[in-house]
Design a protein around this motif. Sequence first.
Motif, PDB file in Angstrom:
ATOM      1  N   LYS A   1       0.837  -1.209   0.000  1.00  0.00           N
ATOM      2  CA  LYS A   1       0.000   0.000   0.000  1.00  0.00           C
ATOM      3  C   LYS A   1       0.869   1.255   0.000  1.00  0.00           C
ATOM      4  CE  LYS A   1      -4.107  -1.989   2.223  1.00  0.00           C
ATOM      5  NZ  LYS A   1      -4.980  -2.032   3.430  1.00  0.00           N
ATOM      6  N   ILE A   2       1.878   1.266   0.820  1.00  0.00           N
ATOM      7  CA  ILE A   2       2.731   2.451   0.916  1.00  0.00           C
ATOM      8  C   ILE A   2       3.483   2.693  -0.392  1.00  0.00           C
ATOM      9  CG2 ILE A   2       4.787   3.403   2.054  1.00  0.00           C
ATOM     10  CD1 ILE A   2       3.710   2.119   4.663  1.00  0.00           C
ATOM     11  N   MET A   3       3.839   1.614  -1.089  1.00  0.00           N
ATOM     12  CA  MET A   3       4.519   1.811  -2.373  1.00  0.00           C
ATOM     13  C   MET A   3       3.606   2.473  -3.404  1.00  0.00           C
ATOM     14  SD  MET A   3       7.602   1.275  -2.275  1.00  0.00           S
ATOM     15  CE  MET A   3       8.029   1.260  -4.013  1.00  0.00           C
ATOM     16  N   GLN A   4       2.293   2.249  -3.257  1.00  0.00           N
ATOM     17  CA  GLN A   4       1.357   2.905  -4.175  1.00  0.00           C
ATOM     18  C   GLN A   4       1.303   4.408  -3.935  1.00  0.00           C
ATOM     19  OE1 GLN A   4      -0.410   1.728  -6.913  1.00  0.00           O
ATOM     20  NE2 GLN A   4       1.014   0.038  -6.554  1.00  0.00           N
ATOM     21  N   LEU A   5       1.726   4.817  -2.758  1.00  0.00           N
ATOM     22  CA  LEU A   5       1.699   6.248  -2.402  1.00  0.00           C
ATOM     23  C   LEU A   5       3.007   6.938  -2.786  1.00  0.00           C
ATOM     24  CD1 LEU A   5       0.208   5.908   1.209  1.00  0.00           C
ATOM     25  CD2 LEU A   5      -0.987   5.937  -0.989  1.00  0.00           C
ATOM     26  N   THR A   6       3.793   6.250  -3.574  1.00  0.00           N
ATOM     27  CA  THR A   6       5.146   6.742  -3.860  1.00  0.00           C
ATOM     28  C   THR A   6       5.345   6.975  -5.344  1.00  0.00           C
ATOM     29  OG1 THR A   6       5.915   5.416  -2.000  1.00  0.00           O
ATOM     30  CG2 THR A   6       7.592   6.198  -3.536  1.00  0.00           C
ATOM     31  N   GLN A   7       5.926   8.117  -5.673  1.00  0.00           N
ATOM     32  CA  GLN A   7       6.278   8.397  -7.067  1.00  0.00           C
ATOM     33  C   GLN A   7       7.781   8.570  -7.163  1.00  0.00           C
ATOM     34  OE1 GLN A   7       5.510  12.301  -9.036  1.00  0.00           O
ATOM     35  NE2 GLN A   7       4.354  11.064 -10.508  1.00  0.00           N
ATOM     36  N   GLY A   8       8.345   7.800  -8.125  1.00  0.00           N
ATOM     37  CA  GLY A   8       9.785   7.920  -8.335  1.00  0.00           C
ATOM     38  C   GLY A   8      10.056   8.425  -9.728  1.00  0.00           C
ATOM     39  N   ASN A   9      11.301   8.201 -10.149  1.00  0.00           N
ATOM     40  CA  ASN A   9      11.724   8.641 -11.479  1.00  0.00           C
ATOM     41  C   ASN A   9      12.100   7.437 -12.303  1.00  0.00           C
ATOM     42  OD1 ASN A   9      11.668  11.206 -12.379  1.00  0.00           O
ATOM     43  ND2 ASN A   9      13.451  11.870 -11.217  1.00  0.00           N
ATOM     44  N   ALA A  10      11.578   7.346 -13.515  1.00  0.00           N
ATOM     45  CA  ALA A  10      11.960   6.220 -14.370  1.00  0.00           C
ATOM     46  C   ALA A  10      13.274   6.578 -15.017  1.00  0.00           C
ATOM     47  CB  ALA A  10      10.888   5.993 -15.431  1.00  0.00           C
ATOM     48  N   GLY A  11      14.340   6.492 -14.224  1.00  0.00           N
ATOM     49  CA  GLY A  11      15.642   6.866 -14.747  1.00  0.00           C
ATOM     50  C   GLY A  11      15.958   6.039 -15.974  1.00  0.00           C
ATOM     51  N   GLN A  12      16.577   6.658 -16.951  1.00  0.00           N
ATOM     52  CA  GLN A  12      16.817   5.977 -18.213  1.00  0.00           C
ATOM     53  C   GLN A  12      17.792   4.819 -18.009  1.00  0.00           C
ATOM     54  OE1 GLN A  12      15.418   6.002 -20.825  1.00  0.00           O
ATOM     55  NE2 GLN A  12      14.500   7.992 -21.231  1.00  0.00           N
ATOM     56  N   ASN A  13      17.475   3.656 -18.550  1.00  0.00           N
ATOM     57  CA  ASN A  13      18.377   2.510 -18.534  1.00  0.00           C
ATOM     58  C   ASN A  13      19.253   2.671 -19.770  1.00  0.00           C
ATOM     59  OD1 ASN A  13      19.642   0.150 -18.587  1.00  0.00           O
ATOM     60  ND2 ASN A  13      17.814  -1.140 -18.586  1.00  0.00           N
TER      61      ASN A  13
ATOM     62  N   SER B   1       3.829   5.189  -8.954  1.00  0.00           N
ATOM     63  CA  SER B   1       3.897   6.075 -10.118  1.00  0.00           C
ATOM     64  C   SER B   1       5.354   6.426 -10.414  1.00  0.00           C
ATOM     65  CB  SER B   1       3.109   7.362  -9.848  1.00  0.00           C
ATOM     66  OG  SER B   1       3.299   8.296 -10.887  1.00  0.00           O
ATOM     67  N   LEU B   2       5.594   6.752 -11.668  1.00  0.00           N
ATOM     68  CA  LEU B   2       6.930   7.178 -12.089  1.00  0.00           C
ATOM     69  C   LEU B   2       6.806   8.406 -12.972  1.00  0.00           C
ATOM     70  CD1 LEU B   2       8.470   3.716 -13.048  1.00  0.00           C
ATOM     71  CD2 LEU B   2       9.273   5.204 -11.202  1.00  0.00           C
ATOM     72  N   ILE B   3       7.695   9.353 -12.737  1.00  0.00           N
ATOM     73  CA  ILE B   3       7.823  10.456 -13.703  1.00  0.00           C
ATOM     74  C   ILE B   3       8.696   9.918 -14.822  1.00  0.00           C
ATOM     75  CG2 ILE B   3       8.714  12.768 -14.105  1.00  0.00           C
ATOM     76  CD1 ILE B   3       8.245  13.415 -11.194  1.00  0.00           C
ATOM     77  N   TYR B   4       8.149   9.918 -16.024  1.00  0.00           N
ATOM     78  CA  TYR B   4       8.937   9.404 -17.155  1.00  0.00           C
ATOM     79  C   TYR B   4       9.238  10.550 -18.100  1.00  0.00           C
ATOM     80  CZ  TYR B   4      10.553   6.683 -21.102  1.00  0.00           C
ATOM     81  OH  TYR B   4      11.311   6.185 -22.130  1.00  0.00           O
ATOM     82  N   THR B   5      10.492  10.898 -18.208  1.00  0.00           N
ATOM     83  CA  THR B   5      10.871  12.079 -19.016  1.00  0.00           C
ATOM     84  C   THR B   5      11.383  11.657 -20.403  1.00  0.00           C
ATOM     85  OG1 THR B   5      13.103  11.980 -18.131  1.00  0.00           O
ATOM     86  CG2 THR B   5      11.532  13.390 -16.962  1.00  0.00           C
ATOM     87  N   GLY B   6      11.266  10.343 -20.696  1.00  0.00           N
ATOM     88  CA  GLY B   6      11.791   9.892 -21.990  1.00  0.00           C
ATOM     89  C   GLY B   6      10.683   9.627 -22.992  1.00  0.00           C
ATOM     90  N   THR B   7      11.059   9.108 -24.155  1.00  0.00           N
ATOM     91  CA  THR B   7      10.051   8.723 -25.162  1.00  0.00           C
ATOM     92  C   THR B   7      10.345   7.313 -25.675  1.00  0.00           C
ATOM     93  OG1 THR B   7      11.422   9.689 -26.905  1.00  0.00           O
ATOM     94  CG2 THR B   7       9.685  11.099 -25.996  1.00  0.00           C
ATOM     95  N   ASP B   8      11.118   6.545 -24.902  1.00  0.00           N
ATOM     96  CA  ASP B   8      11.440   5.174 -25.305  1.00  0.00           C
ATOM     97  C   ASP B   8      10.313   4.267 -24.827  1.00  0.00           C
ATOM     98  OD1 ASP B   8      14.318   2.961 -24.789  1.00  0.00           O
ATOM     99  OD2 ASP B   8      12.267   2.587 -25.477  1.00  0.00           O
TER     100      ASP B   8
END
Length: 748
Positions: free
Chosen positions: A65-77, A96-103
């Motif tokens: 449940k707590i992980m659902q309350l968390t937003q990270g960054n989809a750092g580029q692999n 959730s993830l902030i995704y700043t890429g287009t891959d």
Amino acid sequence: MNIDPNQIKLKTMKKRTITAGILLSLTILTGSVMAQKQAPLYKNAKAPITQRVESLMKQMTLDEKIMQLTQGNAGQNDNQNNQGEKIKGVDPLIGSLIYTGTDVEYRNRIQKEALEDTRLGIPVLFGYDVIHGFRTVYPIPLAQACSWNPALATQSCNIAARESYLTGINWTFAPMIDVARDPRWGRVAEGYGEDPYTNAIFCRAAVKGFQGENISNPYSIASCLKHFVGYGLSEGGRDYHYSDVSPQSLWETYLPPYEAGVKAGAATVMSAFNDISGVPASANHYTLTEILKQRWGFKGFVVSDWFSIQQLIAQGAAKDEKEAGYKAFYSGVDMDMGDNIFPEHLKKLVEEKKVPMSRIDDAVSRILTLKFKLGLFEHPYAEMMPESQRYLKEEDKTTVKQMAEESMVLLKNAIQTLPVSNTVKNIAVIGPMAKDQGNLLGSWSGHGRAEDVLSFYNGIEHEFNGQATLQYAQGCDFEGNDQSGFNQATEVATNSDLIVLCLGERREWSGENASRSSIALPTVQQLLLESLKKTGKPIVVVLSNGRPLDLSKIEPLADAIIEAWQPGIQGGAALAGILSGRVNPSGRLAITFPYCTGQIPIYYNMRQSARPTQGLYQDVPTDPLYPFGYGLSYTTYHYGPVRFSSTKIKKNQKLIAEVEVTNTGSKIGKETVLWYISQPVCTITRPIKELKYFEKKEIQPGKTVTYRFEINPMRDLSYIDSNGHKFLEENEYFLLVNGQKLKFEITK
Ligand code: GLC
């Protein structure tokens, strides 16, 4: 009857086959029934979302449940050798993830791990700042407001939503609807100007554009009202600073756009960085829970701004991260953006009984509800396709070109300099913005690329092809003291019939963390104008900027001024259309242009001074250079007398006001009628006037069109007090439109 033994075998075989078939189908049927029984309800797309949420939450551990309350960054692999390997650094349990890429392949691989490598297979919600375009970038929101065309804003946001959706982004951190009256604050670019009603109307338009008719439909993405609340009051225009928001201002000015967005069905809200009169926005129970969730009944979820929970420590509202996490979560923040405080501390806070499970479950259910609404469980992956099918469609470029055309404001046009007459055979296009592309995108331009942008020069070159030749000189840079380019600019100008001088701001000078102590352009740009003025040629100044500018030294030297804002990828075409007259400018300012920085704050709906003819500035004019609602056209309009259905009504009656507007010029035009009300005497003092309705219509030359405002007294005439209660008084009111001021009364 002789029976053939072979027949017996055949019959026996048939029987066995049939029996086997029956057994097999029973097995499959049982299996599928069993499978149905084993498949948890939350995976049943036909089940009501409330039941799916309940079914899923019953199975979730506190950690999950707590992980659902968390937003990270989809750092580029970015190590291509890792393709196919587990995505490093991303926990597939994350909400959730902030995704700043287009891959898209990379984004889908993260989603696949969330769905297949975790116990419950909860999809990740991918978010990104899609503020005014994903790849097909259109004008900044402040410019959009100057178009007074919310329908066009909806269309533009719809394009952004589609391009985001096709890239696997399901959530944008937009619209930004912070009323702003201090253009030293760089984020004035991101909102819809100084007026609460304008911000409310464009907020609704943007939510509709992003979320579509139904958020579950393909190409719809979740919107996010930000930054809740009062961020535009950051002291001195200094970003992230204290904001002294009085209860009266909170309710009268800063909350209305958010209430409109909640009513429009916005999926999420983002809590702000600013300290609201001693209680930071990201730890403010009154705004986040009492107002947003209890009084307005907001059913979506609140995400903090980037590290705004951790920043409570810097603001002196929390002694450490654990206290910051507690205060933010208790106050009503449901998801933690970026600083990892919720996953670090919430479990302990629950174990210490400081945070009740009911609050955890409330937050988780809000987040899961959006995931189900978006259809993420059924459609977790973005479709693979060539980039050319995702972005920059020709029909979209046409839409964003119109958005740019309608957002540009003609501020000055002396001696009918514009539109460019056909006697002009040589145009000198000069200035640091003339061939610039990237800066026309403005701040927060997503995946917009400079190479996608049609520069002012290229737009003019295309528009005037065959009619006029162009010369170019940069003249100077945006800033600095280098005047070495002035001579060449002067030479080019001398050989021309008209100078188009393109000035303005770098895109980095506005947007987040872009506070400026002065709203004047750098001196070198002013000096270039002064140098060109000596040639005696007519000068059209074109401005690309993300905030109102001090034009007090530019205005006297320019024959014409076009505020082009940061117009996006079609800026050059839109500007050229206005220069040639193919487009009749229809923009009006949605924010005041002060005469100078010293006048700030100055806005149209100020309250009356105790001494209207005194207390004026001794050293500069007291009026702004260009007021809210100002904008010129190539045609002229005549307003007939405003007609009222009555001049006395009761509180529960409607009042119809109409005005006939005639296009008395020779060019087709789009005219916006701004309807204001005022209540000169009231239990609490009210602004001098308040915009309550506007409408933009196209009028053919010589034609007359009727504009109508149906006044709903409680909606349009009431005032709101410092507790958020609306009051409508029996009193005298005035309706103001285009210089006319008509009295009417609300009677018993
Ligand atoms: C930024 C901004 C906010 C943005 C968020 C995610 O700091 O304040 O507007 O949506 O972080 O990028």
